[in-house]
Scaffold this active site. Sequence first.
Site, short mmCIF file in Angstrom:
data_model
loop_
_atom_site.label_atom_id
_atom_site.label_comp_id
_atom_site.label_asym_id
_atom_site.label_seq_id
_atom_site.Cartn_x
_atom_site.Cartn_y
_atom_site.Cartn_z
N CYS A 20 0.85 -1.18 0.00
CA CYS A 20 0.00 0.00 0.00
C CYS A 20 0.89 1.23 0.00
CB CYS A 20 -0.90 -0.01 1.23
SG CYS A 20 -1.99 1.37 1.30
N THR A 28 -25.38 2.63 12.13
CA THR A 28 -26.44 2.36 11.16
C THR A 28 -27.25 3.62 10.96
OG1 THR A 28 -28.31 0.99 10.58
CG2 THR A 28 -28.06 1.50 12.90
N TYR A 29 -27.77 3.75 9.76
CA TYR A 29 -28.64 4.89 9.47
C TYR A 29 -30.05 4.38 9.18
CZ TYR A 29 -24.01 6.83 8.83
OH TYR A 29 -22.71 7.18 9.02
N THR A 53 -30.60 -3.02 9.77
CA THR A 53 -29.55 -3.66 8.99
C THR A 53 -28.63 -4.52 9.84
OG1 THR A 53 -28.16 -1.72 9.31
CG2 THR A 53 -29.49 -1.78 7.33
N GLU A 63 -22.66 3.89 1.66
CA GLU A 63 -22.97 2.58 2.21
C GLU A 63 -21.88 1.57 1.90
OE1 GLU A 63 -26.83 2.66 0.40
OE2 GLU A 63 -27.78 2.28 2.34
#
Lengths: 779, 473
Positions: B112, B367-368, B379, B444
């Site tokens: 990386c 979470t939304y 979710t 997301e």
Amino acid sequence: MEKMTRVSGTVSGCTMFCHLDAPANAISVCRDATQVVVAGRNIFKIYGLEEDGFVERLNLRVGRKPSLNFSCADVMWHQMEENLLATAATNGAVVTWNLARPCRNKQEQLFTEHKRTVNKVCFHPTEVNMLLSGSQDGFMKCFDLRKKESVSTFSGQSESVRDVQFSIKDYFTFAASFENGNVQLWDIRRPDRYERMFTAHTGPVFCCDWHPEDRGWLATGGRDKMVKVWDMSTNRVKEIYCVQTIASVARVKWRPERRYHLATCSMMVDHNIYVWDVRRPFIPFATFEEHKDVTTGIVWRHQHDPYFLLSGSKDSTLYQHMFKDASRPVDRANPEGLCFGLFGDLAFAAKESLMSAPQSVGDVGRKTYPGGDRRYPIFFFKKPDVTEQFAQVSSALSVFESEAGSSVGMDWFINTAQSYLLSGKPFAELCEHNAQVAKRLNRPQESTTWTMLRIMFSEPANPSLSSNHNLNKSGNLPLVNSFSMKEMSAALNERNKENRQDNLHSLETNLNNNDENEETEGSEGQAEYLFGDAELDDDDLYSMEHDNQAEEPEYLLPQEAFPLRHEIMDHPSAPEPVQEKPESPHVSGSEAESTCLTPMESFSLISVSQLLFSPHLPPKFFCPIVKEMLCYYAEQGDVQMAVSVLIVLGDRIRKEIDELTQEHWYMSYIDLLQRFELWNVSNEVIKLSTCGAIMCLNQTSTTLHINCSNCKRPMSNKGWICDRCHHCASVCAVCHHVVKGLFVWCQGCSHGGHLEHVMEWLKQSKHCPAGCGHLCEYT
Amino acid sequence: MNGTADICNHCRNMIREKEKGMKMSRHISTGPSSFIPENEIIGAMPLNDSTVMFLDEEFSGRMDNLTQVMGLHPHYLQAFLRCHYYLLRMDGPLPLHYRHYIAIMAAARHQCSTLVCQHVQEFEQIGVCSDWLRGLEFCPQRLRNLNEINKILAHRPWLITKQHIQALVKTGEHSWSLAELVHAVVLLAHFHALASFVFGSGVNPDPEVTEVNGVTDDICPPAMAGLCTCHLTNSNQGNRNPLRNPDTGSELEALMERMKRLLEEREDDDASEEEMFTRFEKEKKESLLVVSAGFDEEVVPPSPVARFVDDPSFGYQDFARHGEDNPPTFKAQDYTWEDHGFSLVNRLYSDIGHLLDDKFRTACDLTYYNMASHEGVDTSMLRRALFNYVHCMYGIRYDDYDYGEVNQLLERNLKVYIKTVTCYPERTTRRMYESYWHQFRHSEKVHVNLLLMEARMQAELLYALRAITHYMT
């Protein structure tokens, strides 16, 4: 009473253990304390507790390929129904087992209502068919064993449940502890909402336990390494005791029949089991140290017997611990404590029996605080209790307050550090100055040392001094710089106020010198402080002087005795330290010593009559003695003296002492100076030191990395031209020339230039000279 | 069609486009990420004050690309930065330049270069021992001793044993104290996982970082050494817009449907023990097959980053391999982060436990209640499936999880992506990123990446800390 007799009849044994096949996760005993069940991921067995060991009774883990239902996180034996057990499985199942079933598989009921691992199961203490479970999924479920499903579900609001415990006294109440640090109290009849909730710990609460007798007490243990005891009987939940352990607390169990005792074991790192008296939170009452890996389950063997503890562990062993075999850390603990306060106060705590002894001399300023004093809650008072097994430890705390202005503080250190001269003058003057400083600060020993150093290391002015006349004269000089031993003694006498010489002479004339000594006016104080105060390092000097003395023809001295004395007596400039002395505490004590010590020494030395040294002693001659003296000071903790002398003497002594020691002294002194915020002195010391390691100290973190003002890249090479863009980096914004000295720049716009240019510019204008529009400020 | 072919097709497409006269910027794409359009990221950050303060301290106002991408989830970003900052800057057992060097070593394992360059630069700023940057053979033996656990943790953490710990800790000239070792291990795991995130979200290298002077220059040439440039050289415009693709519309519905069904089925799913075990094994085995073939036995191209890599041929091998003695499955309940890992790590390196705990929790609980265009969706099932699937690939099994759910919820393309990002992130391509969950927002997908990163880090930490615990007992 009947209960007790039964206990003593059934429970007996010794400390014993047996190997399990696999690590245990939890253990539980049956009501009559004859059997124990061990459950773990790969083990589920019942052992009988015999007199001399464990006997395997039953293996409940049956089947060719045991299902995960056997992988137990927790197990509980019913306290009413001796054939009934419940386990919590890691896959979320709650299983009950009936030992009375005739077939090999004793599994009775299986509840798979939890979605995550079940951490805890708990039977109701009096109701036969009621079982409670708490799970990672945040739900607690209450099962009626006569039904196939749970009768009620309690939601902990999505936080994982770590422990559930039915209250022993309140039929309907149970407590649940959670991963977020909360503890909730529920009424079994009201599944919609908890009765009470409070935050008990930071981080997960791994366990809780109701007090077996006291209705309102709940003990909790958490990942924050604390055990807390809560009083729930009041309106507001109150923390009444808190024990700090050394590792996260995995289990906590109240000790039967002992109101204030509880046992704990930890989740990680620490393998021991501790029994605490909650009122003594700093030291465990007893410790069991048998396990080699973390203890996962502890249980008191019988609910009315405080002497047997069973434990299972990750090291695959099952132990029965006898209380009499426990180790008692309190026996090894030091019951006295001593601590210095910031301002020289001294606190001292010890057993009361010791402290109640008649007050000794010198107890001025002592204040005794009984243990209950709120300002000094170090030890607490306890009423003697016959039933207590703890060693009696009522301690008393005394605080000795230093009187204002007394020498307990470190003022002398600061004063000395600031007043000593370490360089910048001739050697002799430095010594003289420092001697004065020491004297002014009431430190006669140091003062003497400085004077001595001056004498010993001053350059001989006229190398051939042998006649007695010369000696007499030089003896009167305030600054002695020759080294014939006659002068030496004379010089010493300058401080001694000739008392010593007097002694020597009188010794040679008549050994009975005491009278004469006393007759010498104004001389006692001085003599004392030479012999009494400074005896340790001056002894050496003395013996040496005596050696010198001995080499002189004897008849010379008597002749001189009187004139010499008179001359010195008359000398107007001789220091008069006696007046400064009287309040010195040492004076009175050491008088007798000095007077009797002197003749003895002189006497013994007089017998050494060979000529050992030439009359002119090279300074080198004293080095071993000075070295010893320095070491002495350093060991006494007066590293200041050692370092100051080291610096002032410089090359004269440096080679005698090995580098490491020197470095060590320097470091200690510099550290001390910096603690007292004497930055200037510390820097001076660093500068004057000759050790490489010390000198580089004030060169650390003095590098300033700069970027080129033109191309914004780091300037790597030395010089003023950036090697990337080939522009001059630090150009004065006023005169546009390269700044090669002090560069000042604005922290707001980062423009700047020559210090004086910028100063001038900003007198006339508020704006940046570079024209960037920034309103620079110069302060 | 395998992955290599895909990429080559891409390249061909690109060349064609280029021939048409399309303007190519020197940087692969503008903005923080090469996968995510710039306008999705910028301005999407309602940060709270303490985060802003952190950022100011770190970057004096200018954020690097990584932070910008992560900033799509400001709540998480805060936990992340606190941990990151603590690991690299605050009091700890290791000296500062060691920390950055370990970061370089860890990031280099996954080639990386973004992270390597960043920390090479930071290392230079400290201004000591700059000759270490010439390669591993120039750094002290003590650091080189870390190579062994570095490569094991990066690629096959289940192989780490107490012997490895013993070898590092045993008294000697180059020994490590336990506290230092724990710090090093946390750093290694942190940067391995971070490399996954960088590749998984296609974070672009920071322009100013790649242009620093000295050693960095030849490590980070503008051409982005060590990366197959073909997949990165896509511009954002030339591609189909996934949201407009008609045939994927039902995909989301299907997923939602499956989730709903699972929730209902759970009640009456009486899967036997055997069955559950098989499901885990199946998932484990299947993870072997989702590999995009064609990369096997691939020789790592010699890149300047390689100077920080020892034994470059050591790579990920599947936990479960056919016809071999597999290492025993790690039973999650026997060594959990909350109970065991936390206590150990916090004991040896104070406070880091709380920060990591906070980070794990934030990532898992974030979470939304949204799924693409749907709102008010729970979710948690999906998040748990992602988290556990990563652990599954590392051989960690939860007794209380039905691995059948993974199969139901995670489509094959997603599995390929997960496997690539966690196990060999350097092979992640933009195509993989785009091939799953077409209707989902980029934020997301970044969320998915966060989960993968944390799951991976936790798995590594669990293995390493378990080995340390074994060593200590």
